[in-house]
Design a protein around this motif. Sequence first.
Motif, short mmCIF file in Angstrom:
data_model
loop_
_atom_site.label_atom_id
_atom_site.label_comp_id
_atom_site.label_asym_id
_atom_site.label_seq_id
_atom_site.Cartn_x
_atom_site.Cartn_y
_atom_site.Cartn_z
N GLN A 10 0.80 -1.22 0.00
CA GLN A 10 0.00 0.00 0.00
C GLN A 10 0.83 1.28 0.00
O GLN A 10 0.50 2.23 -0.73
CB GLN A 10 -0.99 -0.01 1.16
CG GLN A 10 -2.27 -0.75 0.87
CD GLN A 10 -2.93 -0.30 -0.42
OE1 GLN A 10 -3.40 0.82 -0.54
NE2 GLN A 10 -2.95 -1.19 -1.41
N PRO A 11 1.91 1.38 0.80
CA PRO A 11 2.72 2.60 0.72
C PRO A 11 3.29 2.85 -0.68
O PRO A 11 3.31 3.99 -1.15
CB PRO A 11 3.84 2.33 1.75
CG PRO A 11 3.24 1.37 2.71
CD PRO A 11 2.37 0.47 1.87
N ILE A 12 3.73 1.78 -1.33
CA ILE A 12 4.26 1.92 -2.70
C ILE A 12 3.14 2.33 -3.65
O ILE A 12 3.31 3.24 -4.48
CB ILE A 12 4.90 0.60 -3.18
CG1 ILE A 12 6.06 0.21 -2.28
CG2 ILE A 12 5.35 0.72 -4.64
CD1 ILE A 12 6.63 -1.18 -2.57
N TYR A 13 2.00 1.67 -3.54
CA TYR A 13 0.88 1.96 -4.45
C TYR A 13 0.39 3.39 -4.28
O TYR A 13 0.10 4.08 -5.26
CB TYR A 13 -0.26 0.98 -4.20
CG TYR A 13 -1.48 1.27 -5.04
CD1 TYR A 13 -1.41 1.22 -6.43
CD2 TYR A 13 -2.69 1.61 -4.45
CE1 TYR A 13 -2.52 1.50 -7.20
CE2 TYR A 13 -3.81 1.89 -5.23
CZ TYR A 13 -3.72 1.84 -6.60
OH TYR A 13 -4.81 2.12 -7.36
N GLN A 14 0.32 3.88 -3.05
CA GLN A 14 -0.10 5.26 -2.82
C GLN A 14 0.91 6.24 -3.41
O GLN A 14 0.53 7.30 -3.93
CB GLN A 14 -0.30 5.51 -1.33
CG GLN A 14 -1.46 4.74 -0.71
CD GLN A 14 -2.78 4.98 -1.44
OE1 GLN A 14 -3.10 6.12 -1.82
NE2 GLN A 14 -3.55 3.92 -1.64
N ASN A 15 2.18 5.89 -3.36
CA ASN A 15 3.20 6.74 -3.99
C ASN A 15 3.05 6.75 -5.50
O ASN A 15 3.34 7.76 -6.16
CB ASN A 15 4.60 6.25 -3.61
CG ASN A 15 4.99 6.63 -2.20
OD1 ASN A 15 4.46 7.59 -1.63
ND2 ASN A 15 5.91 5.88 -1.61
N ILE A 16 2.61 5.63 -6.07
CA ILE A 16 2.35 5.58 -7.51
C ILE A 16 1.19 6.51 -7.87
O ILE A 16 1.28 7.31 -8.81
CB ILE A 16 2.04 4.13 -7.95
CG1 ILE A 16 3.30 3.27 -7.89
CG2 ILE A 16 1.46 4.11 -9.37
CD1 ILE A 16 3.07 1.80 -8.17
N LEU A 17 0.09 6.40 -7.13
CA LEU A 17 -1.08 7.23 -7.43
C LEU A 17 -0.78 8.72 -7.28
O LEU A 17 -1.31 9.54 -8.04
CB LEU A 17 -2.24 6.86 -6.51
CG LEU A 17 -2.88 5.49 -6.71
CD1 LEU A 17 -4.13 5.37 -5.84
CD2 LEU A 17 -3.23 5.24 -8.17
N SER A 18 0.04 9.08 -6.31
CA SER A 18 0.33 10.49 -6.06
C SER A 18 1.49 11.01 -6.91
O SER A 18 1.80 12.21 -6.88
CB SER A 18 0.65 10.72 -4.58
OG SER A 18 1.81 9.99 -4.19
N LEU B 108 9.60 -1.54 -8.37
CA LEU B 108 10.15 -1.31 -9.71
C LEU B 108 9.13 -0.66 -10.64
O LEU B 108 9.50 0.08 -11.56
CB LEU B 108 10.68 -2.62 -10.29
CG LEU B 108 11.95 -3.14 -9.61
CD1 LEU B 108 12.22 -4.59 -10.01
CD2 LEU B 108 13.14 -2.27 -9.94
N GLU B 109 7.84 -0.95 -10.41
CA GLU B 109 6.78 -0.26 -11.17
C GLU B 109 6.84 1.25 -10.89
O GLU B 109 6.77 2.07 -11.81
CB GLU B 109 5.40 -0.80 -10.78
CG GLU B 109 5.06 -2.15 -11.35
CD GLU B 109 4.69 -2.10 -12.82
OE1 GLU B 109 4.44 -1.00 -13.35
OE2 GLU B 109 4.65 -3.17 -13.45
#
Length: 226
Positions: free
Chosen positions: A13-21, A201-202
């Motif tokens: 989740q921390p990585i995914y939220q960084n992707i969205l933002s 990596l994404e």
Amino acid sequence: MKHFTDELWQHIQPIYQNILSHPFIQELCHGDLPRSTFSYYLQQDALYLNDFARALAMTATKADSRTHFLNCLEFAKGAVTAEHSLHQDFFEQFDVVATNEKSLSCLAYTQFLLATATQKSYSESLAALLPCFWIYREVGVYTQSHSVLGNDYQSWIDAYSGDDFNEGVQLAIEMTNEIAQGVSAGSRQKMLTAFAMSAQLELEFWDSAYQFGLACHSEKEVSNAS
């Protein structure tokens, strides 16, 4: 009922939220992402997909289940054909010229997937491949709900938020859950580690494209000033 993939998704989740933002995704939603940035992303994504397909094909050879074997091969075929066709449309729309030179982030990601598919277990390989499916679907859904009217990138958003792509993602998730049920706790931990690495990596893949765009903009400003 809680599935293993719920644990995987919660873990990143921390990585995914960084992707969205990330500015790349936010500017994509608003339609003001510089075309040069998106074009560079497309070039790198095309290179990535070639190796993603290879990693899927290699992973297929490790599957004990005939169904999993065929599904992985079908995923690989989709990466080579359907998404290649999609990229060709984008290349024409945005006047993108293909390249054979991978960015460092693209190279790091593809080498990780290929090394995992070659050297690690089927369960670990499958987990490493899953973020490309899952994160793209979630980003597609997010960008669809936040996209502006007349967005130049709407065709990209539509592709990754559509029902056809979603079906493939759901299948990949189900396969991962099925495999996780039959392996040890230690193997599931390795799956989680591989999944998290690919998710990171994404993020770095998108950031690399955005940083390239910023560098191009700075060079252009210096050139205009001189």
